[in-house]
Structure formats: C-alpha cells, structure tokens
Enzyme design. Sequence first.
Site, PDB file in Angstrom:
ATOM      1  N   TYR A  24       3.263 -12.466   1.763  1.00  0.00           N
ATOM      2  CA  TYR A  24       2.119 -11.553   1.572  1.00  0.00           C
ATOM      3  C   TYR A  24       2.584 -10.426   2.572  1.00  0.00           C
ATOM      4  CZ  TYR A  24      -2.435  -9.441   1.625  1.00  0.00           C
ATOM      5  OH  TYR A  24      -3.390  -8.616   1.485  1.00  0.00           O
ATOM      6  N   GLY A  79      -4.797  -6.521   6.874  1.00  0.00           N
ATOM      7  CA  GLY A  79      -5.584  -7.557   6.367  1.00  0.00           C
ATOM      8  C   GLY A  79      -5.264  -8.987   6.660  1.00  0.00           C
ATOM      9  N   SER A 106      -8.821  -3.848  10.401  1.00  0.00           N
ATOM     10  CA  SER A 106      -8.882  -3.799   9.008  1.00  0.00           C
ATOM     11  C   SER A 106     -10.341  -4.407   8.771  1.00  0.00           C
ATOM     12  CB  SER A 106      -7.938  -4.606   8.170  1.00  0.00           C
ATOM     13  OG  SER A 106      -8.321  -4.802   6.743  1.00  0.00           O
ATOM     14  N   ARG A 164       2.034  -6.759  -6.998  1.00  0.00           N
ATOM     15  CA  ARG A 164       2.971  -7.440  -5.778  1.00  0.00           C
ATOM     16  C   ARG A 164       3.388  -8.662  -6.647  1.00  0.00           C
ATOM     17  NH1 ARG A 164      -1.344  -5.981  -1.068  1.00  0.00           N
ATOM     18  NH2 ARG A 164      -1.685  -3.755  -1.494  1.00  0.00           N
ATOM     19  N   HIS A 275       1.422   2.952   2.388  1.00  0.00           N
ATOM     20  CA  HIS A 275       1.024   1.583   2.378  1.00  0.00           C
ATOM     21  C   HIS A 275       2.211   0.526   2.604  1.00  0.00           C
ATOM     22  CE1 HIS A 275      -3.116   0.037   1.894  1.00  0.00           C
ATOM     23  NE2 HIS A 275      -2.588  -1.074   1.950  1.00  0.00           N
ATOM     24  N   ARG A 278       3.705  -0.767  -0.674  1.00  0.00           N
ATOM     25  CA  ARG A 278       2.968  -2.173  -1.164  1.00  0.00           C
ATOM     26  C   ARG A 278       1.736  -1.822  -2.308  1.00  0.00           C
ATOM     27  NH1 ARG A 278       2.119  -6.625   1.664  1.00  0.00           N
ATOM     28  NH2 ARG A 278      -0.058  -7.015   1.327  1.00  0.00           N
ATOM     29  N   SER A 307       5.204   3.065   7.988  1.00  0.00           N
ATOM     30  CA  SER A 307       5.857   2.667   6.852  1.00  0.00           C
ATOM     31  C   SER A 307       7.295   3.030   7.112  1.00  0.00           C
ATOM     32  CB  SER A 307       5.595   3.423   5.577  1.00  0.00           C
ATOM     33  OG  SER A 307       4.027   3.123   5.203  1.00  0.00           O
TER      34      SER A 307
END
Length: 379
Positions: A24, A79, A106, A164, A275, A278, A307
């Site tokens: 993840y 997250g 987050s 994803r 991001h 992602r 990033s």
Amino acid sequence: MIISSTTDYRAAAQKRLPPFLFHYIDGGAYAEKTLARNVDDLADVALRQRVLKDMSQLDTSIELFGEKLALPVALSPVGLTGMYARRGEVQAATAADAKGIPFTMSSVSVCPIEEVAPKLGRPMWFQLYVLKDRGFMKNALERAQAAGVSTLVFTVDMPVPGARYRDAHSGMSGPNAAMRRYLQSVTHPQWALDVGLLGRPHTLGNISTYLSKNVSLEDYMGYLGANFDPSISWKDLEWIRDFWKGPMVIKGILDPEDAKDAVRFGADGIIVSNHGGRQLDGVLSSARALPAIADAVKGQIKILADSGIRNGLDIVRMLALGADCTMIGRAYIYALAAEGGAGVTNLLNLLEKEMRVAMTLTSVKNVAEITGDLLVREG
C-alpha cells in the site's frame, strides 16, 4: 541489518510488514511509470561541484510561514500511518518535532488530532481533502484550529482514487481481503504484537471522532470511495479559505497554469506533487514539473515539492530546481515501519548529513544559496 539509507529502511520495512501494508505504501497507480520516474528523474539532476570555498559553517535552516525549520523538510501526510508502527502518527510527529520540522497529519490518520497535537512542542500541520461529507470537513477544521494546528494542507489531486493494481493483489482490497490481511498478520508476529495488538484501536481516528463511532480499516476504502468528490473546483475551496485563519497550502500541483490559479485564489503555498505516483500514471515527475512552475510563480507563493525524494542530495536537487522547501512521505514511513520513532529520527539525521555533504561539495553555505545556478545545464 545495517541501516545507512532509505533503501535499507525500505528493505527492513518489507521484511517486517504484512504485505498488504508494505505494498500500500510502496506501490503506485497503473504500471507505476510515474512512481519510478519520480525517483529516476530526480537522481538524474546533475549539480555543479565547487571546491575551496571554506565550507566550515553551514546553515540548513529556513523560515516558512512564520516558523523556523531546522531543515527545508516537512513530513508529508500519509494515510494510515498508525498501521505502520504502534500509534504511528504520535511516533512520527514527536520525531519530527524533536528535529525541528513540521509533521503533517493526514485526515485519514489512525490517531486523531487530539491524541497527537498535545504531545508536540511546535504546531503540527493538518491535511484535508474535499469530501462530499462537508460536515466532516468543517468538524476537522474546527478541531484542527482548536488543537493549534498552524498550516492547512489541502490535497486537490484526489477527486477519485487512483487505479492501484497492487492493492487488489496484496489484500488491501479485492476478494476475501479481510481474511487475507488476517493471515498475513499472523505470519508477521513482530508487527502483529507491536501494532496489531498493542497499537489498537485501528480506526480512522478523525473520522471516528466526527461520527462518534469506530470507522475501521475494513471501512477505509469504502468510506473514501464514497466520499471523494469529483465535482471539486476552486469555488469549493473558497469557504475554507475564509474559515481557515492560518497558512493554506494546495497539494497536488503539476502545471504552471494551476500554480497561477493557486496564486489568484490566495493560497499561501503550493506543493508540486503527483501524489507519489499514486494517482495518474504517465504524468510528469515532480522534478520535471517543478522548473516551469517555479518560472511561473516563484516569489509570489511558497513552493514546496515532494515525490521521489530519497536522500539529502535529492533535497538539494529539489531546491535547485525551484522549491522553497521539500516534503517526504514514503521515506519516513519505511523508517517508521522498520524502527518506529527512532527510525524516523535516524532517517532525518541521515538526510541532514547527506544534505550537508551536498552543500559542502556545491559550495553553498545556506539554503538561500541553493538556486538554479547549481544545475548543470544541458547543451
């Protein structure tokens, strides 16, 4: 194992974490081309080596939004940080606080605002999405202000979740996901005891506080999928700009025209970001997007960038490309997963050491001197 870099922390995190959690944080969207380019394009940035300039005195600090930062770095919002170490947001935040840099919580953290903020000596930052549930947004903003949060980071590049593929294969989503996550957890006993058992409750702390009921990891993907708002536009941010009294930063800018819109909107800063690869695969890496954005708005608004940053040299590269400050996400999560708050502390010390080496060998004594003049121009 010997830890000397982010790469080492990534390997340690992969060994310790259940696969659904490792993939993840480690994965990206679609074929993960942008994920790879973020790292590769930044690593390809060449700097001018300069020597014999008396570099015995270096200053890595900056001032940003009225705050003194020991390094031109902030921890990005991630997250589920609390699933990577026991009460992970608390551990990461206190490590950042001790180093003299901001931690960004987050809105989909495990620990709620009220658990983290009182443990810090400096104000933390808070990240928010535009969600269909405007009641949650208002509640989160009110609680953030009450907790003394200094800077609001508004993420705008997630009106819909990215595609994803790893998540379906790893057990984060897909068929029999809950059973797969359970089986992975019991085969990773160190994580299962430290985080799975002793790190409870595993809820989305800020959302649970708002709803007055536990919103678990099982509900995570469903809640976000139902509440991301593809109708988002600049007008949806106007009431937030009016409500929020502190600095407001727009995260997810990759185009100079959007950067100009952020200036017109009245934002205090932008974060040049895809991001972490992602969301939309095939877009520019942050390193490639940054120079044109800096040309368009430098001096009118604070420019942060994330990033692909994996070491202190990358921080110097981002600054030379036009950023005023940088943010790191994956790198600190790898360290947190491997060694908890001590890992984050060690990583930040490594970044500082690497940054000082890069500054010494490019002959810049302070961050203000890290400009485009350091870049080796092609042709």
